[in-house]
Enzyme design. Structure first.
Site, PDB file in Angstrom:
ATOM      1  N   TYR A 136      59.317   4.583  40.581  1.00  0.00           N
ATOM      2  CA  TYR A 136      58.828   3.203  40.591  1.00  0.00           C
ATOM      3  C   TYR A 136      59.997   2.274  40.885  1.00  0.00           C
ATOM      4  CZ  TYR A 136      56.582  -1.049  38.627  1.00  0.00           C
ATOM      5  OH  TYR A 136      56.072  -2.301  38.425  1.00  0.00           O
ATOM      6  N   LYS A 164      56.531   4.417  44.360  1.00  0.00           N
ATOM      7  CA  LYS A 164      55.781   3.161  44.274  1.00  0.00           C
ATOM      8  C   LYS A 164      56.748   2.037  44.613  1.00  0.00           C
ATOM      9  CE  LYS A 164      53.715  -0.007  40.931  1.00  0.00           C
ATOM     10  NZ  LYS A 164      53.491  -0.264  39.484  1.00  0.00           N
TER      11      LYS A 164
END
Length: 302
Positions: A136, A164
């Site tokens: 992330y 992400k």
């Protein structure tokens, strides 16, 4: 290791009772409703799930409840957001035991690591579990940038399969594709540049505002997948005032308030956060009500 993760993965909310205890029944209802409305995966205990406001045992309880109600209908990917590598491994292993389908691994909280330290953190978790991992990247929120240099250092870690991307600079999607080809599955992670990310190679969208408008979110991604860019742009422009909320400091309160306005959950949040008040609360309510009153036609023509 490969995954078939794609489509819309809402970062689901953790519901809270009036006495500030966890409301697992309400959390399960929120999750079940999202699945019934067509989402293709779930992020449990991400930023919107108030991960860092929960202790270890609470995180495991929330995740277990979400896995239970999901019952294999869609993948459940849980956030791993910890101060250090030891704590991250501990929770990651507990998540694997609880039945999670994957991990969304964040950089260490508080300490900003150098590239080799960040890579070691990711490697440490990746080699301690058998679950697929989505890294992330969110520099505005967490002050750490997952650079191509870091991704090259962990390219041999088989469990690290996805990224992400929540940086507002959409050039990163192209840079990642040029550097690594299809080695990593890309997800758009910042709501108000999601369409740009999908056009530039993201396979899916980890979304906050999907919690309030799941059908429209699913329709947007499906329009992109079938090449109906006109419909995708129409939905995106309608959605954009709300999508901007995902980039604000009070995104958790705003998203939970939007859920409440749409009859999907409660605006209650865990301290130190508090529900929105005054002009900001009125502003968000008005935005949600305007969106609800002007929803786009999702009928597929022809």
């Amino acid at each position: 290791m490969t995954v078939d993760w794609k489509g819309v993965f809402p970062a689901v909310t953790t519901q809270v009772a009036e006495d500030m205890s966890l409301d697992l029944d309400a959390t399960q209802k929120v999750v079940d409703a999202l699945i019934r409305d067509g989402v293709t995966g779930l992020i449990a205990l991400g930023t919107v799930g108030e991960n860092n406001s929960l202790d270890y045992d609470e995180k495991v309880r929330v995740l277990t409840a979400i896995v239970e109600v999901t019952a294999g209908r869609v993948p459940v990917v849980t956030g791993v957001s910890e101060y250090d590598t030891r704590r991250a491994i501990r929770y990651a292993q507990a998540a694997e035991k609880a039945g999670a389908d994957g991990l969304m691994l964040l950089p260490p909280m508080v300490y900003v690591p150098k590239p080799h330290e960040l890579a070691a953190h990711f490697r440490g978790v990746g080699e301690a579990v058998g679950l697929p991992i989505m890294l992330y990247n969110n520099p505005p929120a967490y002050r750490t940038v997952i650079t191509p240099e870091v991704m090259a250092m962990v390219e041999d870690v088989k469990t690290i399969v996805a990224v992400k991307e929540s940086a507002p600079d959409t050039r990163r999607f192209t840079d990642f594709k040029n550097a690594f080809g299809d080695r990593y599955v890309l997800f758009a992670g910042l709501d108000d540049v999601a369409l740009e990310g999908l056009w530039l190679g993201a396979r899916g969208w980890v979304s906050g505002l999907t919690n309030a408008f799941p059908k429209e979110s699913v329709a947007l991604v499906e329009a992109v997948e079938r090449g109906d860019n006109a419909k995708a742009v129409e939905i995106y422009r309608w959605f954009m005032p709300l999508l901007h909320l995902d980039a604000e400091h009070d995104l958790v309160q705003s998203i939970k308030l939007a859920e409440q306005v749409m009859g999907r959950g409660s605006e209650r949040v865990l301290p130190p956060r508090m529900p929105l008040i005054g002009e900001r609360r009125a502003e968000v309510i008005a935005m949600v009500e305007q969106a609800a009153a002007t929803r786009p036609d999702l009928t597929i023509k022809g």
